[in-house]
Each structure stands twice: as structure tokens, then as C-alpha cells.
Design an enzyme around this catalytic site. Structure first.
Site, PDB file in Angstrom:
ATOM      1  N   THR A 161      -0.525  11.696  -1.111  1.00  0.00           N
ATOM      2  CA  THR A 161       0.516  10.677  -0.992  1.00  0.00           C
ATOM      3  C   THR A 161       1.878  11.221  -1.413  1.00  0.00           C
ATOM      4  OG1 THR A 161       1.265   8.597  -1.978  1.00  0.00           O
ATOM      5  CG2 THR A 161      -0.222   9.903  -3.306  1.00  0.00           C
ATOM      6  N   ASP A 162       2.929  10.594  -0.901  1.00  0.00           N
ATOM      7  CA  ASP A 162       4.292  10.956  -1.333  1.00  0.00           C
ATOM      8  C   ASP A 162       4.559  10.547  -2.785  1.00  0.00           C
ATOM      9  OD1 ASP A 162       4.383   8.188  -0.931  1.00  0.00           O
ATOM     10  OD2 ASP A 162       6.126   8.236   0.411  1.00  0.00           O
ATOM     11  N   GLU A 163       3.686   9.673  -3.328  1.00  0.00           N
ATOM     12  CA  GLU A 163       3.935   9.169  -4.683  1.00  0.00           C
ATOM     13  C   GLU A 163       3.819  10.256  -5.748  1.00  0.00           C
ATOM     14  OE1 GLU A 163       2.020   5.559  -5.756  1.00  0.00           O
ATOM     15  OE2 GLU A 163       2.199   4.721  -3.755  1.00  0.00           O
TER      16      GLU A 163
ATOM     17  N   TYR B 135      -2.525   5.876 -10.702  1.00  0.00           N
ATOM     18  CA  TYR B 135      -2.928   6.258  -9.342  1.00  0.00           C
ATOM     19  C   TYR B 135      -2.244   7.555  -8.912  1.00  0.00           C
ATOM     20  CZ  TYR B 135      -2.603   6.550  -4.258  1.00  0.00           C
ATOM     21  OH  TYR B 135      -2.609   7.024  -2.969  1.00  0.00           O
TER      22      TYR B 135
ATOM     23  N   LYS C 293      -3.719  11.387  -8.108  1.00  0.00           N
ATOM     24  CA  LYS C 293      -3.540  12.056  -6.810  1.00  0.00           C
ATOM     25  C   LYS C 293      -2.828  13.395  -7.015  1.00  0.00           C
ATOM     26  CE  LYS C 293      -4.529  10.873  -3.245  1.00  0.00           C
ATOM     27  NZ  LYS C 293      -5.798  10.983  -2.470  1.00  0.00           N
TER      28      LYS C 293
HETATM   29  P1  NAD Z   1      -8.675   2.601   0.899  1.00  0.00           P
HETATM   30  O1  NAD Z   1      -8.699   2.132  -0.511  1.00  0.00           O
HETATM   31  O2  NAD Z   1      -8.457   1.626   2.002  1.00  0.00           O
HETATM   32  O3  NAD Z   1     -10.043   3.369   1.233  1.00  0.00           O
HETATM   33  C1  NAD Z   1     -10.661   4.233   0.337  1.00  0.00           C
HETATM   34  C2  NAD Z   1     -12.103   4.488   0.807  1.00  0.00           C
HETATM   35  O4  NAD Z   1     -12.702   5.432  -0.093  1.00  0.00           O
HETATM   36  C3  NAD Z   1     -12.984   3.244   0.795  1.00  0.00           C
HETATM   37  O5  NAD Z   1     -13.763   3.172   1.971  1.00  0.00           O
HETATM   38  C4  NAD Z   1     -13.885   3.437  -0.420  1.00  0.00           C
HETATM   39  O6  NAD Z   1     -15.159   2.823  -0.288  1.00  0.00           O
HETATM   40  C5  NAD Z   1     -13.986   4.944  -0.464  1.00  0.00           C
HETATM   41  N1  NAD Z   1     -14.299   5.461  -1.816  1.00  0.00           N
HETATM   42  C6  NAD Z   1     -13.705   5.107  -2.988  1.00  0.00           C
HETATM   43  N2  NAD Z   1     -14.279   5.755  -4.016  1.00  0.00           N
HETATM   44  C7  NAD Z   1     -15.232   6.567  -3.472  1.00  0.00           C
HETATM   45  C8  NAD Z   1     -16.146   7.507  -4.012  1.00  0.00           C
HETATM   46  N3  NAD Z   1     -16.210   7.748  -5.337  1.00  0.00           N
HETATM   47  N4  NAD Z   1     -16.974   8.172  -3.165  1.00  0.00           N
HETATM   48  C9  NAD Z   1     -16.935   7.926  -1.831  1.00  0.00           C
HETATM   49  N5  NAD Z   1     -16.095   7.046  -1.265  1.00  0.00           N
HETATM   50  C10 NAD Z   1     -15.254   6.376  -2.076  1.00  0.00           C
HETATM   51  O7  NAD Z   1      -7.586   3.766   0.927  1.00  0.00           O
HETATM   52  P2  NAD Z   1      -6.603   4.229   2.115  1.00  0.00           P
HETATM   53  O8  NAD Z   1      -5.364   3.436   2.042  1.00  0.00           O
HETATM   54  O9  NAD Z   1      -7.365   4.322   3.376  1.00  0.00           O
HETATM   55  O10 NAD Z   1      -6.235   5.694   1.600  1.00  0.00           O
HETATM   56  C11 NAD Z   1      -7.000   6.821   2.035  1.00  0.00           C
HETATM   57  C12 NAD Z   1      -6.370   8.089   1.457  1.00  0.00           C
HETATM   58  O11 NAD Z   1      -5.028   8.204   1.889  1.00  0.00           O
HETATM   59  C13 NAD Z   1      -6.331   8.099  -0.081  1.00  0.00           C
HETATM   60  O12 NAD Z   1      -6.608   9.415  -0.511  1.00  0.00           O
HETATM   61  C14 NAD Z   1      -4.887   7.727  -0.402  1.00  0.00           C
HETATM   62  O13 NAD Z   1      -4.479   8.286  -1.627  1.00  0.00           O
HETATM   63  C15 NAD Z   1      -4.156   8.359   0.772  1.00  0.00           C
HETATM   64  N6  NAD Z   1      -2.864   7.747   1.146  1.00  0.00           N
HETATM   65  C16 NAD Z   1      -2.786   6.413   1.409  1.00  0.00           C
HETATM   66  C17 NAD Z   1      -1.564   5.867   1.837  1.00  0.00           C
HETATM   67  C18 NAD Z   1      -1.433   4.406   2.189  1.00  0.00           C
HETATM   68  O14 NAD Z   1      -0.340   3.954   2.488  1.00  0.00           O
HETATM   69  N7  NAD Z   1      -2.500   3.627   2.193  1.00  0.00           N
HETATM   70  C19 NAD Z   1      -0.447   6.695   1.960  1.00  0.00           C
HETATM   71  C20 NAD Z   1      -0.573   8.062   1.670  1.00  0.00           C
HETATM   72  C21 NAD Z   1      -1.787   8.578   1.279  1.00  0.00           C
HETATM   73  O1  TDX Z   2       2.388  -8.672  -3.127  1.00  0.00           O
HETATM   74  C1  TDX Z   2       3.069  -7.634  -3.187  1.00  0.00           C
HETATM   75  N1  TDX Z   2       4.428  -7.730  -3.274  1.00  0.00           N
HETATM   76  C2  TDX Z   2       5.242  -6.636  -3.342  1.00  0.00           C
HETATM   77  O2  TDX Z   2       6.472  -6.777  -3.418  1.00  0.00           O
HETATM   78  C3  TDX Z   2       2.472  -6.307  -3.156  1.00  0.00           C
HETATM   79  C4  TDX Z   2       0.974  -6.152  -3.064  1.00  0.00           C
HETATM   80  C5  TDX Z   2       3.310  -5.214  -3.211  1.00  0.00           C
HETATM   81  N2  TDX Z   2       4.663  -5.371  -3.312  1.00  0.00           N
HETATM   82  C6  TDX Z   2       5.527  -4.176  -3.292  1.00  0.00           C
HETATM   83  C7  TDX Z   2       5.147  -3.037  -4.213  1.00  0.00           C
HETATM   84  C8  TDX Z   2       5.644  -1.816  -3.445  1.00  0.00           C
HETATM   85  O3  TDX Z   2       7.027  -1.630  -3.686  1.00  0.00           O
HETATM   86  O4  TDX Z   2       5.417  -3.637  -1.966  1.00  0.00           O
HETATM   87  C9  TDX Z   2       5.459  -2.208  -1.979  1.00  0.00           C
HETATM   88  C10 TDX Z   2       4.186  -1.659  -1.360  1.00  0.00           C
HETATM   89  O5  TDX Z   2       3.118  -1.978  -2.241  1.00  0.00           O
HETATM   90  P1  TDX Z   2       1.621  -1.441  -2.004  1.00  0.00           P
HETATM   91  O6  TDX Z   2       1.125  -1.905  -0.687  1.00  0.00           O
HETATM   92  O7  TDX Z   2       0.831  -1.763  -3.225  1.00  0.00           O
HETATM   93  O8  TDX Z   2       1.848   0.132  -1.836  1.00  0.00           O
HETATM   94  P2  TDX Z   2       2.466   1.280  -2.791  1.00  0.00           P
HETATM   95  O9  TDX Z   2       2.340   0.929  -4.227  1.00  0.00           O
HETATM   96  O10 TDX Z   2       3.811   1.640  -2.251  1.00  0.00           O
HETATM   97  O11 TDX Z   2       1.407   2.464  -2.473  1.00  0.00           O
HETATM   98  C11 TDX Z   2       0.967   2.676  -1.113  1.00  0.00           C
HETATM   99  O12 TDX Z   2       1.608   3.769  -0.539  1.00  0.00           O
HETATM  100  C12 TDX Z   2       1.282   5.036  -1.023  1.00  0.00           C
HETATM  101  C13 TDX Z   2      -0.542   2.869  -1.049  1.00  0.00           C
HETATM  102  O13 TDX Z   2      -1.201   1.741  -1.641  1.00  0.00           O
HETATM  103  C14 TDX Z   2      -0.956   4.142  -1.702  1.00  0.00           C
HETATM  104  O14 TDX Z   2      -2.354   4.365  -1.556  1.00  0.00           O
HETATM  105  C15 TDX Z   2      -0.205   5.261  -1.058  1.00  0.00           C
HETATM  106  O15 TDX Z   2      -0.474   6.472  -1.718  1.00  0.00           O
END
Ligand code: NAD
Ligand code: TDX
Length: 331
Positions: free
Chosen positions: A120-122, A147, A151
Site C-alpha cells: 500500500t501507499d500508506e 495497519y 504492511k
Molecule cells: P480485504 O480485507 O478485502 O481481503 C483480505 C483477504 O485476505 C480476505 O479474503 C481474508 O479472508 C484474507 N486473509 C486475511 N487473513 C488471512 C490469513 N491469515 N491467511 C489467509 N488469508 C487471510 O483486503 P483488500 O482490500 O482486498 O486488500 C488486499 C491487499 O491489497 C492487502 O495486502 C492490502 O494491504 C493491499 N492494498 C489494499 C488497498 C485498498 O484500497 N483496499 C490499497 C493498496 C493495497
Molecule cells: O465512514 C467513513 N468515513 C470516512 O470519512 C470511513 C470508513 C472512512 N472515512 C475516511 C477515512 C479515510 O480518509 O475515508 C478515507 C478512506 O477510508 P478507508 O476506506 O478506511 O481507507 P484508508 O484508511 O484510506 O485505507 C485504504 O487504502 C489503503 C485501505 O483500507 C487499505 O487497505 C489500503 O492499504
């Protein structure tokens, strides 16, 4: 190619598996997923007859060893992924994100398997609203939340395993994804499904925080470009120049769902809330020729709203428990 996809029942992993079955029909996909609260095997139902599914933990060394022995490439999506949860209970984040990644790295080291690490960019921390800079691969790590710290830790393990043990790995750090199959705890699906239920959207703090949105299909196309053409040991940043304040996103959701643009509530802020993320994806574009192909954010968001309207049966079972967690946090 035999591909092991960890976390393939989560948001991005599910979309990756769907895209792979559609666009890379010769690839043999095995999904390893623990099916935590965030994983849903029903998301894979449309491709169930084209893949193998194994329920299990990425920190289970014996299971991981067996699965890695039987594949050519590992793509590691599995993680605990929600910042708010990591503030309430950090331990599962350390266990899955750090110990789980360590377990996979040891297996790919033993078997000489190609490994792609999803991050992630975080990991870079945050930017001021008026900072002209964006995140680049050279920027020092400075994570804010449990989190993002886990990562960042997992990324550093990958780098060390490349340098010390010659593991054939690449890393990508992507910005905020949106699209179908995203858990209703996350910002965009939470607001859409609240509105379906007649509940006003909730903005943390003042809503000024900025996220750099990318459609999940564009993220996954970039992951495939890296699997196909990425240089071993390199980090690629994935982003589509999609910066938007949270307030602008909520106003657009309200407009697209036919409500007044000011029909939202401000709620208490997330502790340590990162202010702004912004990705410079020049390296990915120049080196690997990747470009976002999904139309603009407005169209992508409208399609996502339509998906949640059509697929209430998918998200409804998660909704009450998710909102009960938020109620405890006062958000
Ligand atoms: P998500 O929470 O929707 O999915 C995570 C999946 O991993 C789930 O299916 C869960 O059951 C599985 N999991 C969790 N713990 C596990 C374990 N111990 N063993 C096996 N499986 C397990 O997450 P996502 O949003 O799809 O994110 C996927 C990846 O992308 C993560 O590594 C996250 O850090 C990264 N990422 C997410 C975002 C975003 O915006 N969502 C952005 C950048 C990077
Ligand atoms: O109800 C809400 N109201 C609100 O203002 C929620 C759930 C979030 N927010 C804000 C918090 C953040 O500034 O919205 C923004 C996005 O929130 P999230 O969806 O929780 O994402 P963020 O914390 O930015 O992280 C996401 O992007 C990077 C993903 O969850 C991560 O897995 C990924 O690495």
C-alpha cells in the site's frame, strides 16, 4: 503458469482472480484464503469451476510449503486491511501481515518460486494538502497506523529476502482501490450501502483528507504487468492520478444517488488519520507501459453504486455487524 493467489476471497484478490480467469485463461489458479470476516467464498462463485480453493492461513508453514511447492508464481494479497480495526486490535495485523509474509517468503526461498508482494501507499505516511510532492519509490517509509506499520514491515522483509537470499520478488504499493466486492467497512461501500438503507453518509473529521482513487481493475492490470515484465527486486508504485477529498467523494455519491450534496454528517475523526496520499506512477508507466484503462472516477463510481444496488444479497450479511463495530467507536 501455476499461480497461487493468497487472499483471493477478499476485495482486490477476488477481482484479480476474475480478471485472471477472463484475460489469462491458460493460468491455473489456486486461491489460499483463511475466510476471515473480510473473505467471502461467494465472491468466487462465478469462477468456482475454473480455480482451486484452499481454506487456510498464510502463517500455516506446512500448508504454505505444500502449496508453494506446487506453483510457479505466488501473488500475496492476503492481509488484515482495515485501519480502524488495526486501531481497535492490532495483534491480527502483526500475525497475518508480518508473520504470514515471513512464512510465504521462507517457502518461496526454499522452492525458488517467483513472488509478487501486494502493498500500500500508506507505508510512506502522509502528505500536506498543499505539498506539490507525490510518493515515489525513493521516499523513506514513515507509516502512521498499526495497519500501515505491519504492511511496511512486510515490505522490508521482502527487500531483505531479495538481497540476502536472492528471492525472486517484486513489490507494488498501490493507492486506494474502489470497485465491486469491497467490504462494507471501507469508505465508499459504507456510504453507498448506508444510503441504500436510508442512513446519511458519515465523514470523519472535516472530510478534508485526500485519497488517490484507482479502480481495482486498473490495480490488477498493473499487477499482471509486473508479473509479466517487472524487474526482480524492484518496487513499483501503482496510482491513476485520482486525488479527491473525502468530502468531494461523498458529495458525488449523494449526487449520483439522487440526494442533496450536503445530506451527510460529520463524525469523530480517526486517531492518527493520514491527511493525504498521492502516487507518482511514472516508473510503472515508463518501464512497463501500464496505463489506467478504466474511465474516469465519476463513471467508475456510478458503476460501483449500481453494483452495490444489484448485489445487496452479497453485502447485506456483513452490514449489521460492521455498523455495530462503528457504533462502538462513535463513528
Ligand atoms: P480485504 O480485507 O478485502 O481481503 C483480505 C483477504 O485476505 C480476505 O479474503 C481474508 O479472508 C484474507 N486473509 C486475511 N487473513 C488471512 C490469513 N491469515 N491467511 C489467509 N488469508 C487471510 O483486503 P483488500 O482490500 O482486498 O486488500 C488486499 C491487499 O491489497 C492487502 O495486502 C492490502 O494491504 C493491499 N492494498 C489494499 C488497498 C485498498 O484500497 N483496499 C490499497 C493498496 C493495497
Ligand atoms: O465512514 C467513513 N468515513 C470516512 O470519512 C470511513 C470508513 C472512512 N472515512 C475516511 C477515512 C479515510 O480518509 O475515508 C478515507 C478512506 O477510508 P478507508 O476506506 O478506511 O481507507 P484508508 O484508511 O484510506 O485505507 C485504504 O487504502 C489503503 C485501505 O483500507 C487499505 O487497505 C489500503 O492499504
Amino acid at each position: 503458469m501455476r499461480l497461487l493467489v493468497t487472499g483471493g476471497a477478499g476485495f482486490i484478490g477476488t477481482n484479480f482472480v476474475h480478471q485472471t480467469v477472463r484475460e489469462h485463461p491458460d493460468v491455473k489458479v489456486t486461491v489460499l484464503d483463511a475466510l476471515t470476516y473480510a473473505g467471502d467464498q461467494a465472491s468466487l462463485a462465478p469462477v468456482a469451476d475454473r480455480i482451486s480453493f484452499v481454506q487456510g492461513d498464510v502463517a500455516d508453514a506446512d500448508l504454505v510449503d505444500r502449496l508453494v511447492a506446487d506453483c510457479d508464481v505466488v501473488v500475496h494479497f492476503a492481509a488484515e486491511s482495515h485501519n480502524d480495526n488495526s486501531l481497535a486490535n492490532p495483534w491480527p495485523f502483526v500475525q497475518t501481515n508480518v508473520v504470514g509474509t515471513f512464512t510465504l517468503l521462507e517457502a518461496v526461498r526454499r522452492h525458488g518460486t517467483r513472488y509478487h508482494h501486494i502493498s500500500t501507499d500508506e507505508v510512506y505516511g502522509d502528505l500536506e494538502l498543499d505539498d506539490p510532492a507525490k510518493f515515489t519509490p525513493q521516499r523513506p517509509y514513515n507509516p502512521s497506523s498499526p495497519y500501515s506499520a505491519t504492511k511496511a514491515s512486510s515490505d522490508l522483509l521482502v527487500r531483505a529476502w531479495v538481497r540476502s537470499f536472492g528471492v525472486q520478488a517484486t513489490i507494488s504499493n498501490c493507492s486506494n482501490n474502489y470497485g465491486p466486492y469491497q467490504h462494507v467497512e471501507k469508505f465508499i461501500p459504507r456510504q453507498i450501502t448506508n444510503m441504500v438503507d436510508g442512513v446519511r453518509p458519515k465523514l470523519y473529521g472535516t472530510g478534508q483528507n485526500v485519497r488517490d482513487w484507482i479502480h481495482v481493475e486498473d490495480h490488477n492490470a498493473a499487477v499482471w504487468a509486473i508479473i509479466d515484465r517487472g524487474r526482480i527486486g524492484e518496487t513499483y508504485l501503482i496510482g491513476a492520478d485520482g486525488e479527491q477529498s473525502n468530502k468531494d467523494v461523498v458529495e458525488l455519491i449523494l449526487e449520483l444517488m439522487g440526494e442533496p450534496r450536503d445530506a451527510y454528517d460529520l463524525v469523530s475523526d480517526r486517531p492518527g488519520h493520514d491527511l493525504r496520499y498521492a502516487i507518482d506512477s511514472t516508473k510503472l508507466r515508463d518501464e512497463l507501459g501500464w496505463q489506467p484503462r478504466f474511465p474516469g472516477f465519476r463513471d467508475g463510481l456510478a458503476a460501483t453504486i449500481e453494483w452495490y444496488r444489484q448485489n445487496a444479497a452479497w453485502w447485506r450479511p456483513q452490514k449489521d455487524a460492521t455498523e455495530a463495530k462503528y457504533a462502538q467507536l462513535g463513528r
